[in-house]
Design a protein around this motif. Structure first.
Motif, PDB file in Angstrom:
ATOM      1  N   PRO A  21      60.522 -30.538 -91.419  1.00  0.00           N
ATOM      2  CA  PRO A  21      61.064 -31.750 -92.045  1.00  0.00           C
ATOM      3  C   PRO A  21      61.966 -32.500 -91.062  1.00  0.00           C
ATOM      4  O   PRO A  21      62.751 -31.897 -90.325  1.00  0.00           O
ATOM      5  CB  PRO A  21      61.869 -31.206 -93.223  1.00  0.00           C
ATOM      6  N   ASP A  29      65.651 -31.994 -90.113  1.00  0.00           N
ATOM      7  CA  ASP A  29      66.403 -31.975 -91.368  1.00  0.00           C
ATOM      8  C   ASP A  29      66.624 -30.507 -91.737  1.00  0.00           C
ATOM      9  O   ASP A  29      65.776 -29.873 -92.376  1.00  0.00           O
ATOM     10  CB  ASP A  29      65.628 -32.715 -92.454  1.00  0.00           C
ATOM     11  N   ARG A  31      68.654 -28.955 -93.784  1.00  0.00           N
ATOM     12  CA  ARG A  31      68.735 -28.616 -95.208  1.00  0.00           C
ATOM     13  C   ARG A  31      67.339 -28.560 -95.836  1.00  0.00           C
ATOM     14  O   ARG A  31      67.030 -27.625 -96.599  1.00  0.00           O
ATOM     15  CB  ARG A  31      69.604 -29.633 -95.938  1.00  0.00           C
ATOM     16  N   SER A  32      66.498 -29.516 -95.514  1.00  0.00           N
ATOM     17  CA  SER A  32      65.143 -29.510 -96.062  1.00  0.00           C
ATOM     18  C   SER A  32      64.325 -28.351 -95.504  1.00  0.00           C
ATOM     19  O   SER A  32      63.487 -27.761 -96.206  1.00  0.00           O
ATOM     20  CB  SER A  32      64.443 -30.839 -95.757  1.00  0.00           C
ATOM     21  N   HIS A 278      57.582 -33.892-100.305  1.00  0.00           N
ATOM     22  CA  HIS A 278      58.607 -34.820-100.792  1.00  0.00           C
ATOM     23  C   HIS A 278      58.419 -35.084-102.288  1.00  0.00           C
ATOM     24  O   HIS A 278      59.395 -35.067-103.069  1.00  0.00           O
ATOM     25  CB  HIS A 278      58.516 -36.117-100.000  1.00  0.00           C
ATOM     26  N   ILE A 283      61.392 -31.347 -99.837  1.00  0.00           N
ATOM     27  CA  ILE A 283      62.053 -31.932 -98.674  1.00  0.00           C
ATOM     28  C   ILE A 283      62.535 -33.343 -99.015  1.00  0.00           C
ATOM     29  O   ILE A 283      62.013 -33.992 -99.921  1.00  0.00           O
ATOM     30  CB  ILE A 283      61.138 -31.950 -97.433  1.00  0.00           C
ATOM     31  N   ALA A 284      63.513 -33.800 -98.250  1.00  0.00           N
ATOM     32  CA  ALA A 284      64.180 -35.066 -98.585  1.00  0.00           C
ATOM     33  C   ALA A 284      63.388 -36.296 -98.182  1.00  0.00           C
ATOM     34  O   ALA A 284      63.524 -37.348 -98.806  1.00  0.00           O
ATOM     35  CB  ALA A 284      65.558 -35.106 -97.931  1.00  0.00           C
TER      36      ALA A 284
END
Length: 313
Positions: A21, A29, A31-32, A278, A283-284
């Protein structure tokens, strides 16, 4: 340094090649990526493969590759083995990646043959032998002729397996006949040698032929489907395995949503995987690495429809 997980020999089951991600500015990313790791662990997969083709390894800087390994190894926390791609053009660069992955706690290394330059089987053998001698982790050969422009010779794989250089093979050649013949020959060489198919539309056939598992890009989106498929095959429920494979094959058509006249197949497939993740809330953002192109609105609508038809939304 994170402690490495003991790698089963042979490694079996479902080992998804994680997407990487990215933020809209092209950074990893974290966090993702951690959320994706948990998404896969929760689905019951058997291992995690980072920095492969699906992970966009070819597009990432060395620092970004390091971040990916750190994040997945840290999030997995020893629950599953983490295989790290050490993919680059020639031995010196691959050694750098492999040493970094080892230092970050990866459980195995996955490497292609050298590429860009033209190589001979003797040079490919030397490449893998140098890697194994330099990094004390199980080493998997990655056979992907569309990217490397050479097919790993079966004799080379067999010799390296017999010498203990290779612990396994990730076969993304698409040559199911050659894979079948190799599996037959490998039985007499090393029963602990692991063969994982990357042909995610014919997993049931590969498992019936003796493959030990699958590395499915679509497994990012529907890991539970591949876990069910593998369980059916392991228990000899071949009709149920075929039915699950058929459902996954229909879902896999999301990789073709991008217009071939406007984008490459990588943009279409990886963009679709990320768009699906997404939409699933894993995922963001669905961003892919430059210079890949984003999916348009029509393609995204098709991804959503396919997810709905597969029962995922």
């Amino acid at each position: 340094m994170p402690l490495a997980t003991s790698l089963p020999a042979p490694l079996t089951g479902v080992v998804p090649p994680l997407c990487t991600p990215l933020t809209d500015t092209g950074q990893v990313d974290v966090r993702s990526l951690a959320a994706l790791t948990e998404h896969l662990v929760s689905a019951g997969v058997d291992g995690l493969f980072v920095l492969g083709s699906t992970g966009e390894a070819a597009y990432l800087s060395d620092d970004q590759r390091r971040t990916v390994i750190e994040t997945v190894v840290g999030t997995a926390g020893g629950r599953l083995p983490v295989l790290a791609g050490a993919i680059d053009m020639a031995t010196a660069r691959v050694l750098d990646h492999a040493r970094t992955a080892c230092g970050l706690g990866a459980d195995a290394i996955v490497a292609t043959a050298p590429f860009y330059t033209r190589t001979h089987p003797a040079e490919i053998s030397d490449h893998y032998t140098r890697l194994r001698n330099a990094v004390d982790l199980p080493l998997f050969a990655y056979d992907i002729p569309p990217a490397v422009h050479t097919k790993l010779p079966s004799d080379t794989v067999l010799a390296l397996a017999g010498e203990g250089v290779l612990a396994g093979l990730k076969d993304s050649s698409g040559d199911d006949g050659a894979l079948r013949r190799l599996l037959v020959r490998l039985r007499a060489v090393d029963p602990a040698f692991s063969v994982l198919t990357g042909s995610e539309l014919s997993v049931d056939g590969a498992l019936l032929a003796g493959a030990h598992g699958v590395v499915p890009g679509l497994g990012n989106v529907d890991p539970a489907g591949y876990v069910r498929l593998y369980a059916h095959a392991r228990e000899g429920r071949w009709r149920a395995a075929a039915a699950e494979q058929d459902r996954l094959a229909a879902l896999f058509s999301l990789t073709d949503v991008g217009d071939e006249n406007e984008m490459g197949r990588s943009s279409s497939a990886l963009g679709a995987f990320k768009a699906a993740l997404h939409m699933l809330g894993v995922i963001a953002a669905p961003a892919t690495a430059a210079p890949q192109l984003p999916l348009d609105d029509a393609a995204n609508r098709t991804v959503r429809r396919l997810l709905e038809e597969a029962g995922l939304l």
